[in-house]
Design a protein around this motif. Structure first.
Motif, mmCIF file in Angstrom:
data_model
loop_
_atom_site.group_PDB
_atom_site.id
_atom_site.type_symbol
_atom_site.label_atom_id
_atom_site.label_comp_id
_atom_site.label_asym_id
_atom_site.label_seq_id
_atom_site.Cartn_x
_atom_site.Cartn_y
_atom_site.Cartn_z
ATOM 1 N N VAL A 148 -0.594 55.846 6.377
ATOM 2 C CA VAL A 148 0.645 56.513 5.990
ATOM 3 C C VAL A 148 0.966 57.551 7.066
ATOM 4 N N VAL A 149 2.113 57.375 7.744
ATOM 5 C CA VAL A 149 2.478 58.245 8.878
ATOM 6 C C VAL A 149 3.805 58.945 8.644
ATOM 7 N N GLY A 150 4.347 58.860 7.436
ATOM 8 C CA GLY A 150 5.642 59.467 7.153
ATOM 9 C C GLY A 150 5.589 60.976 7.269
ATOM 10 N N GLY A 151 6.710 61.555 7.623
ATOM 11 C CA GLY A 151 6.819 62.997 7.786
ATOM 12 C C GLY A 151 7.727 63.326 8.942
ATOM 13 N N ALA A 152 7.681 64.589 9.379
ATOM 14 C CA ALA A 152 8.516 65.015 10.503
ATOM 15 C C ALA A 152 8.086 64.300 11.770
ATOM 16 N N GLY A 153 9.047 63.730 12.490
ATOM 17 C CA GLY A 153 8.748 63.040 13.734
ATOM 18 C C GLY A 153 8.143 61.669 13.560
ATOM 19 N N ASP A 154 8.339 61.058 12.414
ATOM 20 C CA ASP A 154 7.760 59.724 12.191
ATOM 21 C C ASP A 154 8.577 58.624 12.855
ATOM 22 N N LEU A 155 9.786 58.954 13.316
ATOM 23 C CA LEU A 155 10.644 57.986 14.009
ATOM 24 C C LEU A 155 10.896 56.737 13.158
ATOM 25 N N GLY A 156 11.101 56.965 11.866
ATOM 26 C CA GLY A 156 11.513 55.881 10.977
ATOM 27 C C GLY A 156 10.382 55.099 10.347
ATOM 28 N N ALA A 157 9.142 55.363 10.729
ATOM 29 C CA ALA A 157 8.017 54.609 10.174
ATOM 30 C C ALA A 157 7.273 55.484 9.162
ATOM 31 N N ASP A 158 7.070 54.969 7.960
ATOM 32 C CA ASP A 158 6.316 55.699 6.930
ATOM 33 C C ASP A 158 4.937 55.084 6.691
ATOM 34 N N VAL A 159 4.827 53.769 6.821
ATOM 35 C CA VAL A 159 3.546 53.072 6.630
ATOM 36 C C VAL A 159 3.363 52.088 7.773
ATOM 37 N N LEU A 160 2.210 52.166 8.441
ATOM 38 C CA LEU A 160 1.851 51.216 9.496
ATOM 39 C C LEU A 160 0.631 50.431 9.037
ATOM 40 N N ALA A 161 0.628 49.114 9.314
ATOM 41 C CA ALA A 161 -0.495 48.280 8.891
ATOM 42 C C ALA A 161 -0.485 46.988 9.694
ATOM 43 N N THR A 162 -1.457 46.160 9.430
ATOM 44 C CA THR A 162 -1.544 44.812 9.998
ATOM 45 C C THR A 162 -1.567 43.825 8.851
ATOM 46 N N THR A 163 -0.711 42.829 8.913
ATOM 47 C CA THR A 163 -0.669 41.832 7.843
ATOM 48 C C THR A 163 -1.954 40.996 7.850
ATOM 49 N N PRO A 164 -2.259 40.306 6.774
ATOM 50 C CA PRO A 164 -3.472 39.473 6.742
ATOM 51 C C PRO A 164 -3.510 38.410 7.826
ATOM 52 N N ASP A 165 -2.334 37.984 8.328
ATOM 53 C CA ASP A 165 -2.326 36.984 9.401
ATOM 54 C C ASP A 165 -2.230 37.622 10.790
ATOM 55 N N GLY A 166 -2.419 38.970 10.880
ATOM 56 C CA GLY A 166 -2.550 39.636 12.171
ATOM 57 C C GLY A 166 -1.283 40.186 12.775
ATOM 58 N N ARG A 167 -0.190 40.275 12.055
ATOM 59 C CA ARG A 167 1.056 40.798 12.628
ATOM 60 C C ARG A 167 1.178 42.298 12.378
ATOM 61 N N ARG A 168 1.876 42.959 13.284
ATOM 62 C CA ARG A 168 2.118 44.395 13.189
ATOM 63 C C ARG A 168 3.180 44.645 12.129
#
Length: 255
Positions: A148-168
């Motif tokens: 979870v990266v949401g907050g000030a300066g997140d540049l539109g991204a709140d959650v970053l992860a990798t899908t089970p098949d390896g995609r960003r």
């Protein structure tokens, strides 16, 4: 005036000996003995003259006596069997009544509702709890290294992860009310950073509200997956597949 008392036998005084009664008793006894002797003599003489008849009579008498004894025994056995049957019936009825009473007294078990089947009120969460809830869904459905990266300066991204098949996977969370829809400007700002800055291969916008038609059109052009409240609820309850299975994101057209 005195009361005259009736004379009678005093208490403890034995009656006088009666000779007449005694003699009569002996006479009757003598007659019975004589009659029995004559009957026995007649039977013996008849048996001597007709032995077959005598033997048959004895057999008949013995058979009758045996039959009478057997009948009495069978009656006793039948009575005992009937009593045992009645006792068994009473025992069966008592056991059935005890089981019925135990069944009525036993509490009825109530099936517990699984935690994941209970509906979640995402609209009642604050923005930070909403981001954590979306991240939890990603972890539940097999995404590793969820952050979870949401907050000030997140540049539109709140959650970053990798899908089970390896995609960003890059997710933006919009905790909006039902009367505040996600517009095309929100999608354009997210589309301008999700690919160029966060290098998204799957871009998703999740909201507790709805999307405007221009926002949906822009998302379709840029390959952004839009998840409204209905889709979020279905995803949360397992009624719909996770949004990253909607297809890989398409890079937006330049210009």
């Amino acid at each position: 005036m005195g009361i005259q008392m009736r004379r009678g036998v005093r208490e403890g005084h034995r009656p006088e000996f009666d000779v007449r009664r005694t003699a009569l008793g002996f006479v009757l006894l003598a007659l019975l003995v004589c009659g029995a002797g004559l009957a026995a003599r007649t039977v013996l003489e008849s048996a001597g003259r007709h032995p077959a008849i005598a033997v048959a009579s004895v057999v008949v008498l013995v058979a009758g006596a045996v039959a009478l004894l057997r009948r009495r025994r069978s009656r006793r056995a039948a009575a005992r069997a009937a009593a045992a049957a009645v006792e068994t019936a009473y025992e069966v009825v008592d056991a059935a009544l005890e089981e019925a009473s135990a069944a009525e007294a036993a509490p009825v078990p109530v099936a517990a509702v699984p935690e994941q089947a209970r509906p979640v009120d995402y609209a009642a969460m604050d923005p930070y709890d909403f981001e954590e809830a979306v991240a939890g869904l990603c972890r539940r459905d097999g995404c590793p290294d969820v952050e979870v990266v949401g907050g000030a300066g997140d540049l539109g991204a709140d959650v970053l992860a990798t899908t089970p098949d390896g995609r960003r996977l890059v997710v933006q969370c919009k905790r909006y009310t039902s009367d505040n829809k996600v517009g095309s400007q929100d999608l354009q700002r997210f589309g301008g950073t999700c690919y160029a800055v966060h290098e998204a291969e799957v871009a998703v916008v999740v909201t507790t509200g709805e999307f405007t038609e221009p926002a949906l059109d822009y998302a379709e052009q840029c390959g952004i997956v839009c998840v409204g409240l209905d889709e979020l609820t279905a995803w949360s309850e397992g009624a719909a597949a996770p949004p990253w299975y909607a297809g890989a994101a398409v890079q937006p057209a330049e210009g």
